[in-house]
Design an enzyme around this catalytic site. Structure first.
Site, short mmCIF file in Angstrom:
data_model
loop_
_atom_site.label_atom_id
_atom_site.label_comp_id
_atom_site.label_asym_id
_atom_site.label_seq_id
_atom_site.Cartn_x
_atom_site.Cartn_y
_atom_site.Cartn_z
N PRO A 1 0.78 -1.23 0.00
CA PRO A 1 0.00 0.00 0.00
C PRO A 1 0.81 1.29 0.00
O PRO A 1 0.25 2.37 -0.10
CB PRO A 1 -0.79 -0.11 1.30
N ASP B 1 2.52 1.85 -11.21
CA ASP B 1 1.45 2.77 -10.85
C ASP B 1 2.00 3.89 -9.99
O ASP B 1 3.16 3.86 -9.60
CB ASP B 1 0.39 2.03 -10.01
N LYS C 1 -1.75 7.36 -12.43
CA LYS C 1 -2.64 8.50 -12.56
C LYS C 1 -2.39 9.44 -11.39
O LYS C 1 -2.39 9.02 -10.25
CB LYS C 1 -4.11 8.06 -12.51
N ILE D 1 -6.72 -7.14 -6.60
CA ILE D 1 -7.83 -6.38 -6.02
C ILE D 1 -7.97 -5.03 -6.73
O ILE D 1 -7.08 -4.17 -6.62
CB ILE D 1 -7.60 -6.12 -4.50
N MET E 1 -11.84 3.11 -2.88
CA MET E 1 -12.24 4.26 -3.70
C MET E 1 -13.58 4.87 -3.24
O MET E 1 -14.46 5.09 -4.08
CB MET E 1 -12.31 3.87 -5.18
#
Ligand code: SAH
Length: 261
Positions: A14, A37, A59, A95, A174
């Site tokens: 994480p 990422d 992003k 996930i 999210m």
């Protein structure tokens, strides 16, 4: 016979650089190309060999990011010619990481692949808050759900009735931007608004915060605190044992230096 190299989908954890597996780290050290990422700690990326091609497809607000199609093409392009590509993904690759689409692209191109699991943010968040996601007697199920809406569907494609009545622990990935609709959907269908709930922002990275409340007021509390992504919403009986945010913040200050890139 496979035509090209190997694509390793590796879970980076994480954000805390110590939460990557030894196998993941080994793959990273062997890689010819790394495609990653955002929210991958700098300390982890530094593990690559010199002159390795490192591509950030993450992003981030205000920065251009690559679309899923472009990421898939990049994987296939770099995986050709017997190269070892590490596709480093936040948390666990299985996930909410669009892993199936990337595997499909790689498989269609005739490349070999493997998946190296990582620690998903839900379990890292529970660890940081000092709670168990299951508990004998009160929580025998854990649901990982997404609060995000994809495509042009207006409502979340979730069985809200089931989620309201399942008991146990619910973890929403999210959730920011939909806190009100997520919590109201649950309480309006009968989930107890007094159930303990927390929002955990930026687990294991600088700026980590825990906002504690109840299912009925956590959305308001989150708004008041200006909670922003990445964050998780966790609700369920075991959340009652969550540590005070101050404790978690004190621990987080030792993590200064972990970058967000
Ligand atoms: N594969 C990832 C999830 C990707 S979806 C995993 O296993 O964790 C992205 C969402 O994950 C974020 O919007 C947030 O809800 C959650 N997330 C990822 N990293 C996080 C972090 N460090 N702190 C809090 N939430 C995080």
């Amino acid at each position: 016979m496979k035509r090209g190299g190997l694509v390793s989908f590796v879970g980076a954890g994480p954000g805390d650089p110590e939460l990557i597996t030894l196998k993941g780290l080994r793959r990273l050290r062997e890689a010819d190309v790394v495609i990653h990422d955002r929210l991958i700690p700098g300390e982890v990326l530094e593990q690559t060999r010199p002159r390795v091609e490192v591509i950030d497809v993450g992003k981030a607000p205000g920065r251009p990011c690559l679309g899923q199609g472009e990421i898939n093409r990049l994987l296939v392009d770099r995986g050709a010619g017997r190269r070892h590509v590490v596709r480093l993904k936040g948390g666990d690759p299985t996930i909410f990481g669009r892993l199936a689409e990337e595997i499909e692209a790689v498989r269609t191109a005739g490349l070999a692949f493997e998946v190296v699991p990582g620690i998903t943010s839900a379990t890292a968040a529970a660890a940081r808050a000092g709670i168990s996601l299951t508990e004998r007697g009160s929580s025998s199920t854990v649901v990982f759900a997404t609060g995000a809406v994809h495509g042009n569907r207006k409502a979340l494609a979730l069985d809200w009735d089931l989620l309201a009545h399942t008991g146990g622990t619910l973890v929403f990935y999210m959730p920011v931007g939909r806190l009100e609709s997520v919590t109201a959907s649950l309480t309006s269908l009968g989930r107890d608004p007094r159930e303990p709930a927390i929002l955990i922002e930026r687990v294991g990275v600088v700026g980590e915060r825990v906002i504690a409340g109840r299912l009925g007021d956590i959305s308001e509390r989150g708004r008041a605190a200006g909670v922003a992504a990445p964050a998780l919403l966790i609700t369920g009986p075991t959340v009652a044992a969550a540590s005070e945010p101050a404790t978690v913040r004190r621990v987080a200050s030792h993590l200064a230096g972990v970058s967000d890139g």
